[in-house]
Design a protein around this motif. Structure first.
Motif, PDB file in Angstrom:
ATOM      1  N   GLY A   1      -8.339   2.904   0.572  1.00 19.42           N
ATOM      2  CA  GLY A   1      -9.136   1.812   0.026  1.00 19.42           C
ATOM      3  C   GLY A   1      -8.436   0.474   0.127  1.00 19.42           C
ATOM      4  O   GLY A   1      -9.035  -0.532   0.525  1.00 19.42           O
ATOM      5  N   VAL A   2      -7.154   0.428  -0.229  1.00 14.64           N
ATOM      6  CA  VAL A   2      -6.401  -0.827  -0.179  1.00 14.64           C
ATOM      7  C   VAL A   2      -6.087  -1.217   1.255  1.00 14.64           C
ATOM      8  O   VAL A   2      -6.218  -2.380   1.643  1.00 14.64           O
ATOM      9  N   ARG A   3      -5.691  -0.238   2.061  1.00  8.84           N
ATOM     10  CA  ARG A   3      -5.289  -0.521   3.451  1.00  8.84           C
ATOM     11  C   ARG A   3      -6.447  -1.067   4.276  1.00  8.84           C
ATOM     12  O   ARG A   3      -6.255  -1.943   5.123  1.00  8.84           O
TER      13      ARG A   3
ATOM     14  N   PRO B   1       0.802  -1.229   0.000  1.00  6.01           N
ATOM     15  CA  PRO B   1       0.000   0.000   0.000  1.00  6.01           C
ATOM     16  C   PRO B   1       0.832   1.274   0.000  1.00  6.01           C
ATOM     17  O   PRO B   1       0.366   2.329  -0.462  1.00  6.01           O
ATOM     18  N   LEU B   2       2.065   1.203   0.482  1.00  6.28           N
ATOM     19  CA  LEU B   2       2.906   2.398   0.535  1.00  6.28           C
ATOM     20  C   LEU B   2       3.292   2.909  -0.847  1.00  6.28           C
ATOM     21  O   LEU B   2       3.824   4.005  -0.973  1.00  6.28           O
ATOM     22  N   ILE B   3       2.991   2.110  -1.881  1.00  8.61           N
ATOM     23  CA  ILE B   3       3.272   2.580  -3.231  1.00  8.61           C
ATOM     24  C   ILE B   3       2.439   3.820  -3.544  1.00  8.61           C
ATOM     25  O   ILE B   3       2.839   4.689  -4.321  1.00  8.61           O
ATOM     26  N   PHE B   4       1.261   3.923  -2.882  1.00  5.87           N
ATOM     27  CA  PHE B   4       0.437   5.119  -3.063  1.00  5.87           C
ATOM     28  C   PHE B   4       1.106   6.346  -2.453  1.00  5.87           C
ATOM     29  O   PHE B   4       0.968   7.456  -2.960  1.00  5.87           O
ATOM     30  N   VAL B   5       1.802   6.156  -1.361  1.00  5.41           N
ATOM     31  CA  VAL B   5       2.535   7.268  -0.743  1.00  5.41           C
ATOM     32  C   VAL B   5       3.628   7.744  -1.697  1.00  5.41           C
ATOM     33  O   VAL B   5       3.820   8.960  -1.890  1.00  5.41           O
ATOM     34  N   LEU B   6       4.321   6.812  -2.302  1.00  5.31           N
ATOM     35  CA  LEU B   6       5.363   7.151  -3.270  1.00  5.31           C
ATOM     36  C   LEU B   6       4.772   7.921  -4.449  1.00  5.31           C
ATOM     37  O   LEU B   6       5.328   8.942  -4.882  1.00  5.31           O
TER      38      LEU B   6
END
Length: 272
Positions: free
Chosen positions: A250-252, A142-147
């Motif tokens: 949404g993913v988390r 999910p951290l890919i969204f932060v990136l």
């Protein structure tokens, strides 16, 4: 028309020249950026470097937006004897900051409204919306969204606004005036991102393009009103970060539909 375009203008009507220049610049930016990404990806593979999802996102943004979009835009400005200041790269005034806030809110409202409307239309017409691969990736990371959110603020927003508002909209406005210039530039902006809604059926992709046209229109109008590229670059970056936040939530927390809505927009705007 600039002196740089005058030789073409001697032989062709001004509207034809303007559209041809814009098509050429956008095509060069996208083809060049994607070709560079492919070459670098191949080089990394040969060197034994694994192209993880995070690295793929970074590679895509660096090659497409940072390198290709910026190089094409700055190169065209130099060709015309212009500077970044000529297209509105400056610190916003109070009026500009107010327009920034209003534009951001307007984009979010239109995006959410458009997402709901296209979902209803697709359901009524039986159009299947294929899940994009990045959703499966994000479920694992999910951290890919932060990136994506950080890259959007620092690179994607500024680079895309430099090309589509600073170059494309400004060039079209010279020939067609503000209304047609803004509308046509927004069409280019929307359709240039259609591959971000694929794979999938063309009907679903076109629905996504319609939503992207509406939110892009906000950027075009704000740029026309403020004549400040920094304002629209920040709006664009904040909007993408908002989409990334929706995707992360949404993913988390297991809300697949929220994640899907966000991802469709992110994939189109960021080019991943």
């Amino acid at each position: 028309m600039s002196d740089a375009d005058s030789s073409l203008g001697d032989r062709l009507p001004a509207p034809v020249v303007a559209v041809a220049v814009v098509v050429g610049l956008v095509a060069l930016a996208f083809v060049g950026g994607n070709a560079l990404a492919a070459l670098l990806g191949l080089a990394l593979s040969v060197a034994g470097v694994e192209l993880t999802p995070r690295r793929a996102v970074v590679l895509s943004v660096l090659t497409l937006q940072l390198v290709a979009f910026t190089a094409v835009s700055v190169g065209y400005l130099r060709y015309r004897g212009q500077t970044l200041a000529d297209i509105g790269v400056r610190v916003p005034s109070l009026e500009g900051w107010i327009a920034l806030g209003a534009g951001y809110v307007g984009m979010v409202v239109l995006w959410l409204s458009g997402a709901i409307a296209t979902f209803v239309i697709a359901s009524r017409l039986g159009i299947e919306r294929q899940q994009q691969g990045i959703i499966e990736v994000a479920q694992q990371d999910p951290l890919i969204f932060v990136l994506i959110g950080v890259l959007s603020m620092l690179i994607v927003g500024p680079a895309e606004e430099l090309l589509f508002r600073g170059i494309v909209q400004s060039r079209l406005r010279e020939t067609f005036g503000p209304v047609v210039g803004v509308g046509t530039a927004t069409l280019f902006f929307a359709f240039a991102h259609i591959t971000g809604f694929l794979p999938g059926n063309i009907e679903g992709a076109l629905l996504g393009v319609v939503v992207l046209f509406l939110v892009g229109l906000v950027l075009g109008v704000v740029y026309e009103f403020t004549e400040n590229l920094v304002v629209v670059a920040v709006i664009h970056g904040l909007f993408n970060m908002t989409q990334a936040a929706f995707g992360y939530i949404g993913v988390r927390f297991g809300d697949a539909e929220t994640a899907a809505v966000a991802v469709r927009g992110i994939a189109a705007l960021v080019g991943v």
